[in-house]
Scaffold this motif. Structure first.
Motif, PDB file in Angstrom:
ATOM      1  N   ALA A 168       0.812  -1.217   0.000  1.00 15.22           N
ATOM      2  CA  ALA A 168       0.000   0.000   0.000  1.00 15.22           C
ATOM      3  C   ALA A 168       0.847   1.269   0.000  1.00 15.22           C
ATOM      4  O   ALA A 168       0.354   2.349  -0.363  1.00 15.22           O
ATOM      5  CB  ALA A 168      -0.933  -0.006   1.211  1.00 15.22           C
ATOM      6  N   ASP A 169       2.118   1.157   0.403  1.00 13.79           N
ATOM      7  CA  ASP A 169       2.996   2.329   0.470  1.00 13.79           C
ATOM      8  C   ASP A 169       3.893   2.477  -0.744  1.00 13.79           C
ATOM      9  O   ASP A 169       4.750   3.363  -0.779  1.00 13.79           O
ATOM     10  CB  ASP A 169       3.846   2.265   1.741  1.00 13.79           C
ATOM     11  CG  ASP A 169       3.002   2.337   3.002  1.00 13.79           C
ATOM     12  OD1 ASP A 169       2.063   3.149   3.022  1.00 13.79           O
ATOM     13  OD2 ASP A 169       3.273   1.567   3.949  1.00 13.79           O
ATOM     14  N   GLY A 170       3.764   1.602  -1.735  1.00 15.20           N
ATOM     15  CA  GLY A 170       4.584   1.721  -2.932  1.00 15.20           C
ATOM     16  C   GLY A 170       5.509   0.528  -3.121  1.00 15.20           C
ATOM     17  O   GLY A 170       5.156  -0.615  -2.814  1.00 15.20           O
ATOM     18  N   LEU A 171       6.720   0.806  -3.607  1.00 19.23           N
ATOM     19  CA  LEU A 171       7.709  -0.237  -3.854  1.00 19.23           C
ATOM     20  C   LEU A 171       8.614  -0.416  -2.645  1.00 19.23           C
ATOM     21  O   LEU A 171       8.975   0.547  -1.962  1.00 19.23           O
ATOM     22  CB  LEU A 171       8.604   0.127  -5.050  1.00 19.23           C
ATOM     23  CG  LEU A 171       8.110  -0.104  -6.468  1.00 19.23           C
ATOM     24  CD1 LEU A 171       9.231   0.207  -7.453  1.00 19.23           C
ATOM     25  CD2 LEU A 171       7.620  -1.519  -6.656  1.00 19.23           C
ATOM     26  N   LEU A 172       9.004  -1.671  -2.412  1.00 21.19           N
ATOM     27  CA  LEU A 172       9.942  -1.996  -1.349  1.00 21.19           C
ATOM     28  C   LEU A 172      10.961  -2.972  -1.919  1.00 21.19           C
ATOM     29  O   LEU A 172      10.599  -3.967  -2.557  1.00 21.19           O
ATOM     30  CB  LEU A 172       9.211  -2.635  -0.170  1.00 21.19           C
ATOM     31  CG  LEU A 172      10.078  -3.161   0.992  1.00 21.19           C
ATOM     32  CD1 LEU A 172      10.832  -2.011   1.655  1.00 21.19           C
ATOM     33  CD2 LEU A 172       9.203  -3.900   2.008  1.00 21.19           C
ATOM     34  N   THR A 173      12.247  -2.685  -1.697  1.00 19.79           N
ATOM     35  CA  THR A 173      13.303  -3.570  -2.191  1.00 19.79           C
ATOM     36  C   THR A 173      14.467  -3.552  -1.209  1.00 19.79           C
ATOM     37  O   THR A 173      14.666  -2.557  -0.492  1.00 19.79           O
ATOM     38  CB  THR A 173      13.762  -3.120  -3.602  1.00 19.79           C
ATOM     39  OG1 THR A 173      14.562  -4.141  -4.194  1.00 19.79           O
ATOM     40  CG2 THR A 173      14.546  -1.818  -3.555  1.00 19.79           C
ATOM     41  N   PRO A 174      15.215  -4.649  -1.097  1.00 18.27           N
ATOM     42  CA  PRO A 174      16.349  -4.684  -0.170  1.00 18.27           C
ATOM     43  C   PRO A 174      17.365  -3.581  -0.465  1.00 18.27           C
ATOM     44  O   PRO A 174      17.679  -3.295  -1.627  1.00 18.27           O
ATOM     45  CB  PRO A 174      16.949  -6.068  -0.408  1.00 18.27           C
ATOM     46  CG  PRO A 174      15.793  -6.902  -0.864  1.00 18.27           C
ATOM     47  CD  PRO A 174      14.969  -5.978  -1.711  1.00 18.27           C
ATOM     48  N   ALA A 175      17.864  -2.965   0.589  1.00 19.78           N
ATOM     49  CA  ALA A 175      18.830  -1.875   0.453  1.00 19.78           C
ATOM     50  C   ALA A 175      20.200  -2.406   0.044  1.00 19.78           C
ATOM     51  O   ALA A 175      20.590  -3.515   0.412  1.00 19.78           O
ATOM     52  CB  ALA A 175      18.939  -1.111   1.772  1.00 19.78           C
ATOM     53  N   LEU A 176      20.930  -1.591  -0.699  1.00 18.10           N
ATOM     54  CA  LEU A 176      22.264  -1.976  -1.147  1.00 18.10           C
ATOM     55  C   LEU A 176      23.278  -1.973  -0.006  1.00 18.10           C
ATOM     56  O   LEU A 176      24.424  -2.403  -0.197  1.00 18.10           O
ATOM     57  CB  LEU A 176      22.738  -1.042  -2.258  1.00 18.10           C
ATOM     58  CG  LEU A 176      21.939  -1.086  -3.559  1.00 18.10           C
ATOM     59  CD1 LEU A 176      22.547  -0.131  -4.583  1.00 18.10           C
ATOM     60  CD2 LEU A 176      21.862  -2.498  -4.106  1.00 18.10           C
ATOM     61  N   SER A 177      22.869  -1.522   1.167  1.00 20.75           N
ATOM     62  CA  SER A 177      23.754  -1.601   2.333  1.00 20.75           C
ATOM     63  C   SER A 177      23.927  -3.043   2.793  1.00 20.75           C
ATOM     64  O   SER A 177      24.862  -3.372   3.524  1.00 20.75           O
ATOM     65  CB  SER A 177      23.205  -0.754   3.486  1.00 20.75           C
ATOM     66  OG  SER A 177      21.872  -1.142   3.797  1.00 20.75           O
ATOM     67  N   GLY A 178      23.024  -3.920   2.369  1.00 19.68           N
ATOM     68  CA  GLY A 178      23.141  -5.345   2.651  1.00 19.68           C
ATOM     69  C   GLY A 178      23.880  -6.046   1.526  1.00 19.68           C
ATOM     70  O   GLY A 178      24.351  -5.406   0.571  1.00 19.68           O
ATOM     71  N   PRO A 179      24.001  -7.379   1.585  1.00 19.72           N
ATOM     72  CA  PRO A 179      24.708  -8.132   0.544  1.00 19.72           C
ATOM     73  C   PRO A 179      23.852  -8.289  -0.709  1.00 19.72           C
ATOM     74  O   PRO A 179      23.322  -9.358  -1.010  1.00 19.72           O
ATOM     75  CB  PRO A 179      24.985  -9.478   1.220  1.00 19.72           C
ATOM     76  CG  PRO A 179      23.848  -9.657   2.184  1.00 19.72           C
ATOM     77  CD  PRO A 179      23.526  -8.262   2.677  1.00 19.72           C
ATOM     78  N   VAL A 180      23.696  -7.192  -1.422  1.00 17.18           N
ATOM     79  CA  VAL A 180      22.801  -7.126  -2.575  1.00 17.18           C
ATOM     80  C   VAL A 180      23.576  -6.606  -3.783  1.00 17.18           C
ATOM     81  O   VAL A 180      24.234  -5.558  -3.695  1.00 17.18           O
ATOM     82  CB  VAL A 180      21.604  -6.191  -2.297  1.00 17.18           C
ATOM     83  CG1 VAL A 180      20.703  -6.079  -3.522  1.00 17.18           C
ATOM     84  CG2 VAL A 180      20.821  -6.676  -1.084  1.00 17.18           C
TER      85      VAL A 180
END
Length: 292
Positions: free
Chosen positions: A202-214
């Protein structure tokens, strides 16, 4: 070229038939996975996002201390020459640079005579008149194999040592899943074995942050740019797989899939939806406008 028997590859500065393209058994890319690579997609005879891919390749080579000395224009020309030699406008492209042949010891010599290989394979036309390379929406399953922490192997380094992803995909055998959902050591969603992951709520897009192992995916960055143009709110953060299982929509991105909707996560039905469809459409429009 349906069976690939007459394909031509670019190996160490020369165009050679695929069945004659070889790499030394003493090459460090073979012995240790000591090599950098990029997976790219060609549309209309040109490489999508070349500068972004070249930047990421530079960063990987810097992290590995592979001072290959090859200008990015030279690498780009090798890709275009390989596409032309195969008569391909739309293709999968893999560019690899290893440290080359060195004495059989773990610590590398500072002097590098790199091995450079370009491999291409035909793909369907992209853009508005194209068709996806995938057969249907993805099915994700959370696996026990964790994403390697950045402190061990930086996620932004795209290297030939892909054992982490291979082990994750092996866990899918005997299941109905076709992409492994990998978590970090804290149990947060990191990425798929070969893709970045997005949720829609409901709040839009969510994706893992690049601060993690991404891995900082090129398609991921393009989708974020499109979302900004469409005024879709984006959060980059940490969250567990339960967030994906309860999301309104989930999709994956990579260079060949582009934007691929997800049908289910760990057996929970998710499905695509209007946001995924909008982003996929805008992505195809960008490809159409730029390359056809």
């Amino acid at each position: 070229m349906s069976d690939g028997s007459d394909r031509v590859f670019h190996a160490d500065g020369e165009l050679v038939p695929a069945d004659e393209a070889t790499v030394s058994v003493e090459d460090r890319g073979f012995q240790y996975g000591d090599a950098a690579f990029e997976t790219l997609r060609a549309y209309g005879g040109e490489v999508f996002g070349w500068d972004a891919h070249a930047d990421r390749l530079d960063e990987t080579c810097d992290l590995l201390a592979i001072d290959h000395g090859l200008p990015r224009e030279d690498l780009h020309d090798r890709i275009l020459a390989t596409l032309d030699a195969n008569g391909l406008d739309d293709a999968y492209v893999r560019l690899s640079i290893s440290r080359g042949v060195q004495p059989g010891k773990l610590d590398p010599d500072p002097e590098v005579d790199p091995t450079v290989v370009v491999v291409v394979k035909p793909l369907p036309r992209g853009g508005l008149a194209g068709e996806p390379v995938w057969d249907g929406p993805a099915t994700l399953r959370t696996v026990a194999t964790q994403r390697i922490p950045d402190a061990a192997v930086p996620a932004r380094a795209k290297t030939h040592n892909y054992l982490n992803g291979i082990l994750a995909r092996l866990e899918l055998r005997g299941t109905d899943a076709d992409e492994a959902l990998m978590l970090d050591s804290a149990g947060h969603v990191a990425e798929g074995a070969t893709s970045n992951v997005f949720a829609v709520d409901a709040d839009g897009l969510l994706t893992p942050a690049l601060s993690g192992p991404v891995l900082p995916g090129i398609t991921r960055a393009t989708v974020l740019d499109i979302a900004a143009e469409e005024d879709i709110p984006v959060r980059e953060g940490t969250f567990g797989p339960e967030t994906l299982r309860s999301a309104e929509e989930v999709f994956c991105t990579n260079s060949t899939w582009e934007v691929r909707p997800v049908e289910s996560v760990d057996g929970a039905t998710v499905g695509g939806g209007p946001v995924t469809e909008l982003l996929a459409q805008r992505y195809r429009e960008r490809v159409e406008d730029a390359y056809y």
